[in-house]
Design an enzyme around this catalytic site. Structure first.
Site, PDB file in Angstrom:
ATOM      1  N   SER A  12       0.822  -1.221   0.000  1.00  0.00           N
ATOM      2  CA  SER A  12       0.000   0.000   0.000  1.00  0.00           C
ATOM      3  C   SER A  12       0.852   1.265   0.000  1.00  0.00           C
ATOM      4  CB  SER A  12      -0.935  -0.007   1.214  1.00  0.00           C
ATOM      5  OG  SER A  12      -0.192  -0.125   2.419  1.00  0.00           O
ATOM      6  N   ASN A  14       3.742   3.855  -2.327  1.00  0.00           N
ATOM      7  CA  ASN A  14       3.604   4.755  -3.480  1.00  0.00           C
ATOM      8  C   ASN A  14       3.116   4.046  -4.735  1.00  0.00           C
ATOM      9  OD1 ASN A  14       4.557   6.880  -1.946  1.00  0.00           O
ATOM     10  ND2 ASN A  14       6.662   6.709  -2.660  1.00  0.00           N
ATOM     11  N   ILE A  15       3.776   2.932  -5.076  1.00  0.00           N
ATOM     12  CA  ILE A  15       3.449   2.231  -6.325  1.00  0.00           C
ATOM     13  C   ILE A  15       2.075   1.582  -6.239  1.00  0.00           C
ATOM     14  CG2 ILE A  15       4.069   0.211  -7.727  1.00  0.00           C
ATOM     15  CD1 ILE A  15       6.966   1.029  -7.512  1.00  0.00           C
ATOM     16  N   CYS A 132      11.543   0.377 -13.103  1.00  0.00           N
ATOM     17  CA  CYS A 132      11.130   1.610 -13.786  1.00  0.00           C
ATOM     18  C   CYS A 132      12.132   1.967 -14.884  1.00  0.00           C
ATOM     19  CB  CYS A 132      10.983   2.760 -12.786  1.00  0.00           C
ATOM     20  SG  CYS A 132      12.480   3.161 -11.858  1.00  0.00           S
ATOM     21  N   SER A 163      10.671  10.488  -4.951  1.00  0.00           N
ATOM     22  CA  SER A 163       9.797   9.477  -5.542  1.00  0.00           C
ATOM     23  C   SER A 163      10.204   8.061  -5.133  1.00  0.00           C
ATOM     24  CB  SER A 163       9.813   9.577  -7.069  1.00  0.00           C
ATOM     25  OG  SER A 163      11.050   9.127  -7.588  1.00  0.00           O
ATOM     26  N   GLY A 165      10.520   5.387  -2.497  1.00  0.00           N
ATOM     27  CA  GLY A 165      10.079   4.972  -1.170  1.00  0.00           C
ATOM     28  C   GLY A 165      11.016   3.922  -0.597  1.00  0.00           C
ATOM     29  N   ASN A 171      15.935  -2.064  -2.642  1.00  0.00           N
ATOM     30  CA  ASN A 171      16.160  -2.948  -3.794  1.00  0.00           C
ATOM     31  C   ASN A 171      17.114  -2.371  -4.838  1.00  0.00           C
ATOM     32  OD1 ASN A 171      12.809  -4.443  -4.006  1.00  0.00           O
ATOM     33  ND2 ASN A 171      14.563  -4.941  -2.749  1.00  0.00           N
TER      34      ASN A 171
END
Length: 310
Positions: A12, A14-15, A132, A163, A165, A171
């Site tokens: 739950s 940002n993404i 991304c 941007s 998180g 990762n």
């Protein structure tokens, strides 16, 4: 009865929250059914509840206890690489046929970049959305690959610190490894390399990506046309994706490539900018927008291929 396939999102943050809003607003074949988190106080869970979506703060265990779980066909995992491996194994014990769309760098299923190879994986039960940086740059490497053999491709993804998180930050190594591998597997490069930069500038800068490709010498106009065509294909699901300037070419001679010897051929440089749709985070977070947009496009196409509900 709705002909849309029900979906759950794990994560739950940002993404996950951005993806939920995209599904609620834009999905044609998917219906948002459950949002799964581990922090009862997270903004994503609160927002989901306000939007009438079933929620649980008890992770995947809580998801299996929700009444709607039996009707769910797709699960998007927006947690972390380590968590995804456990989530996939746990959920398959309860429902083996689930389609997992993995937005982490775990990559236990095949890599998927919609414009390049989605049609090959419509039946897969787990697909990995790379990263991304991968979603933004691999189409450009593939665009060169379909014109000339690519010996080496290097990408630099620059994203706003704001941007990124905790999941993204945890990762970083997986980001570089997964993106590098996917540049080879999907992009068609003999050797791939990925670099990520988190830019702390204020105000935050938009996502920028630089792609360097070393290929056999080929018609430059043909390569440029292939790149522009591929960029237009990405724009179909990521409207803020664009070439920042004209593609640049340079003939290189006897360049030493580590592990590959010397290279003589064509260097192609592509400069990209990705503006987010600002569904949840500001427009500078194009890195999140391209991931969620690619994941949604993938699941929509899979749901369409599955046909109507019985």
């Amino acid at each position: 009865m709705s002909q849309k396939r029900k979906v759950a999102i794990i994560g739950s943050g940002n993404i996950g929250t951005d993806l939920m809003i995209k599904i609620l607003r834009n999905a044609k074949h998917l219906e948002m059914a459950a949002m799964v988190g581990i922090d009862q106080a997270s903004d994503g869970l609160a927002r989901a509840a306000r939007m009438g979506v079933a929620t649980t703060a008890d992770g995947v265990d809580g998801l299996t206890r929700l009444p709607v779980f039996q009707d769910i066909d797709f699960v998007f995992d927006a947690t972390s690489a380590g968590a995804h491996v456990k989530n996939d194994a746990f959920l398959r014990q309860h429902k083996a046929s689930l389609r997992m769309i993995d937005l982490t760098p775990a990559a236990i299923g095949p890599y998927c970049v919609p414009v390049v190879n989605l049609e090959q994986h419509l039946q897969a039960i787990n697909v990995n959305m790379v990263t991304c940086g991968g979603q933004a740059t691999i189409p450009m490497v593939a665009a060169v690959s379909r014109v000339a053999k690519v010996h080496y491709a290097e990408i630099v993804a620059s994203i706003a610190s704001k941007s990124a998180g905790p999941g993204t930050r945890a990762n970083i190594d997986e980001f570089t490894e997964t993106t590098s591998k996917a540049i080879e597997v999907i992009g068609g490069a003999t050797k791939g390399k990925a670099i990520i930069i988190m830019n702390p500038a204020e105000p935050p800068l938009m996502m920028r990506d630089t792609v360097y490709v070393l290929s056999e010498t080929a018609d430059q106009k043909q390569i440029a046309a292939s790149i522009e065509e591929m960029a237009a294909s990405v724009q179909a699901y990521v409207p803020g994706y664009r070439l920042k300037q004209q593609v640049q070419f340079e003939q290189v001679h006897n360049l030493t490539l580590p592990g590959q010897g010397t290279f003589t051929g064509l260097k192609t440089s592509v400069f990209l900018e990705v503006e987010g749709a600002a569904h949840y985070l500001p427009a500078y977070a194009g890195n999140l927008d391209i991931m969620t947009s690619a994941a949604l496009a993938t699941a929509e196409r899979m749901a369409q291929a599955m046909g109507p509900l019985a």
